[in-house]
Design a protein around this motif. Structure first.
Motif, PDB file in Angstrom:
ATOM      1  N   PRO A 196       3.292  -0.788  -9.765  1.00 41.78           N
ATOM      2  CA  PRO A 196       3.427  -1.358  -8.423  1.00 41.78           C
ATOM      3  C   PRO A 196       3.204  -2.875  -8.484  1.00 41.78           C
ATOM      4  O   PRO A 196       2.580  -3.336  -9.440  1.00 41.78           O
ATOM      5  N   PRO A 197       3.643  -3.656  -7.489  1.00 41.91           N
ATOM      6  CA  PRO A 197       4.420  -3.217  -6.328  1.00 41.91           C
ATOM      7  C   PRO A 197       5.898  -3.075  -6.697  1.00 41.91           C
ATOM      8  O   PRO A 197       6.441  -3.940  -7.378  1.00 41.91           O
ATOM      9  N   LYS A 198       6.522  -2.025  -6.203  1.00 40.69           N
ATOM     10  CA  LYS A 198       7.896  -1.772  -6.621  1.00 40.69           C
ATOM     11  C   LYS A 198       8.770  -1.228  -5.503  1.00 40.69           C
ATOM     12  O   LYS A 198       9.950  -0.938  -5.719  1.00 40.69           O
ATOM     13  N   SER A 199       8.199  -1.085  -4.291  1.00 40.90           N
ATOM     14  CA  SER A 199       8.974  -0.381  -3.259  1.00 40.90           C
ATOM     15  C   SER A 199      10.292  -1.084  -2.934  1.00 40.90           C
ATOM     16  O   SER A 199      11.309  -0.430  -2.714  1.00 40.90           O
ATOM     17  N   TYR A 200      10.287  -2.426  -2.914  1.00 35.03           N
ATOM     18  CA  TYR A 200      11.526  -3.147  -2.584  1.00 35.03           C
ATOM     19  C   TYR A 200      12.579  -2.873  -3.665  1.00 35.03           C
ATOM     20  O   TYR A 200      13.733  -2.550  -3.365  1.00 35.03           O
ATOM     21  N   GLN A 201      12.139  -2.962  -4.944  1.00 35.15           N
ATOM     22  CA  GLN A 201      13.078  -2.729  -6.046  1.00 35.15           C
ATOM     23  C   GLN A 201      13.641  -1.312  -5.991  1.00 35.15           C
ATOM     24  O   GLN A 201      14.843  -1.088  -6.155  1.00 35.15           O
ATOM     25  N   THR A 245       0.896  -1.157   0.000  1.00 37.24           N
ATOM     26  CA  THR A 245       0.000   0.000   0.000  1.00 37.24           C
ATOM     27  C   THR A 245       0.934   1.206   0.000  1.00 37.24           C
ATOM     28  O   THR A 245       2.139   1.036   0.257  1.00 37.24           O
ATOM     29  N   PRO A 246       0.434   2.428  -0.237  1.00 37.20           N
ATOM     30  CA  PRO A 246       1.345   3.582  -0.188  1.00 37.20           C
ATOM     31  C   PRO A 246       2.091   3.664   1.138  1.00 37.20           C
ATOM     32  O   PRO A 246       3.300   3.926   1.151  1.00 37.20           O
ATOM     33  N   ASP A 247       1.406   3.409   2.254  1.00 37.36           N
ATOM     34  CA  ASP A 247       2.086   3.490   3.563  1.00 37.36           C
ATOM     35  C   ASP A 247       3.168   2.418   3.706  1.00 37.36           C
ATOM     36  O   ASP A 247       4.262   2.679   4.211  1.00 37.36           O
ATOM     37  N   VAL A 294       3.809   7.177  -5.660  1.00 36.89           N
ATOM     38  CA  VAL A 294       3.063   6.046  -5.092  1.00 36.89           C
ATOM     39  C   VAL A 294       1.771   6.539  -4.451  1.00 36.89           C
ATOM     40  O   VAL A 294       0.721   5.906  -4.565  1.00 36.89           O
ATOM     41  N   LYS A 295       1.852   7.694  -3.798  1.00 39.78           N
ATOM     42  CA  LYS A 295       0.667   8.210  -3.101  1.00 39.78           C
ATOM     43  C   LYS A 295      -0.410   8.699  -4.072  1.00 39.78           C
ATOM     44  O   LYS A 295      -1.568   8.822  -3.701  1.00 39.78           O
ATOM     45  N   GLN A 296       0.012   8.968  -5.332  1.00 36.39           N
ATOM     46  CA  GLN A 296      -0.965   9.422  -6.343  1.00 36.39           C
ATOM     47  C   GLN A 296      -1.639   8.244  -7.046  1.00 36.39           C
ATOM     48  O   GLN A 296      -2.547   8.457  -7.832  1.00 36.39           O
TER      49      GLN A 296
END
Ligand SMILES: NC(=O)c1ccc[n+]([C@@H]2O[C@H](COP(=O)([O-])OP(=O)(O)OC[C@H]3O[C@@H](n4cnc5c(N)ncnc54)[C@H](OP(=O)(O)O)[C@@H]3O)[C@@H](O)[C@H]2O)c1
Length: 271
Positions: free
Chosen positions: A183-188, A94-96, A168-170
């Motif tokens: 997404p999901p891409k935060s780890y990358q 999720t964004p958070d 991400v928040k948009q």
């Protein structure tokens, strides 16, 4: 006998971090190794070190600046920092949760590096930032990939982190439009930010070797341990050594094996 080498490892209570501690604990090096195994809980893993090596345990949450400050105020003369701690929220992103990954993996690693560098480390200190094959920039837009590869300062890397979080928040479309892929891409993204950070730190700290490296714990630990204590000398390419007299060929580089299933000691790779 040479002076002890003090090596701090983050996130060492399980996984690869635990493997790094176990491999260091049994490695006979030219200097005795004082291994500080840190974790959020500070738990004692009971790892048996081969004398003269020694393992100590410490409490450290890399996502908490006060914890980092308190840790560095309690320890002197760190020679090697292995930034292994990391999280992956891609499964339920999720964004958070995406922001939490950037906070721990990128901002936490950055804060640890800065805390070490401002604690007057020894002249030949080393920082090992544990990256991942997920750091590859292949499916980013060309302009965004180019921004990662051309960072000049930590502010540039921070700005890329902020741009990603903002996108991400948009929503998913905004993330794609901003060039970070779907997404999901935060780890990358967190691992690509760590690579960019490593390049900047190596450039800004020529006297510190800053390198970055799944399988058995020991195999996963090989590249970080090689970068942490490998001798700078000829003939080391096939074992724990670094195979070169010059720190320049190591510092700021991304070390990896051919693929995630390979079990080697790694080599410099493109990202
Ligand atoms: N496993 C792989 O295939 C693989 C491949 C490439 C790269 N990596 C990288 O290797 C590193 C270790 O991965 P792993 O597979 O061993 O992961 P893991 O088993 O999930 O262990 C992660 C470690 O990080 C710690 N950690 C999480 N948040 C922390 C925080 N805020 N402060 C301090 N420690 C924190 C965890 O401690 P808690 O127990 O307190 O949560 C745990 O010790 C990570 O950086 C990962 O990205 C892993």
């Amino acid at each position: 006998m040479s002076k002890n080498l003090t090596i701090v490892v983050t996130g060492s209570n399980r996984g690869i971090g635990q493997g790094i501690i176990q491999l260091l604990a049994k490695t006979q090096h030219t200097s005795p190794l004082t291994i500080i195994a840190t974790s959020r809980s500070g738990s004692d893993l009971g790892v048996q070190a081969s004398p003269p090596n020694e393992v100590r345990y410490g409490k450290l949450d890399i996502g908490d600046q006060l914890s980092i400050k308190s840790f560095f105020s309690s320890i002197k003369d760190v020679d090697v920092l292995i930034n292994n701690a990391g999280i992956n929220n891609n499964n339920q992103e999720t964004p958070d949760l995406a922001e939490q990954v950037i906070d721990v993996n990128y901002r936490g690693t950055r804060d640890m590096c800065q805390a070490l560098l401002s604690s007057s480390p020894s002249r030949n200190a080393r920082i090992v930032n544990v990256s991942s094959t997920a750091c590859q920039l292949n499916d980013y837009s060309a302009p965004t990939a180019s921004k990662f590869r051309s960072v000049k300062s930590i502010q540039d890397v921070d700005s890329l982190a902020d741009q990603y979080i903002h996108a991400v928040k948009q929503g998913a479309d905004a993330q794609k439009d901003a060039g970070f892929g779907s997404p999901p891409k935060s780890y990358q993204v967190s691992k690509a930010l760590i690579n960019a950070l490593t390049v900047v730190l190596a450039r800004e700290n020529s006297d510190v070797v800053v390198g970055r490296p799944p399988k058995t714990l020991e195999e996963g630990a090989r590249i970080p341990v090689r970068l942490a204590i490998g001798e700078l000398g000829a003939g080391g390419d096939k074992d724990i050594g670094l195979g070169t007299e010059s720190a320049e060929r190591i510092s700021g580089r991304y070390f990896g094996n051919e693929g995630v299933t390979d079990r080697g000691w790694g080599r410099v790779r493109k990202w």
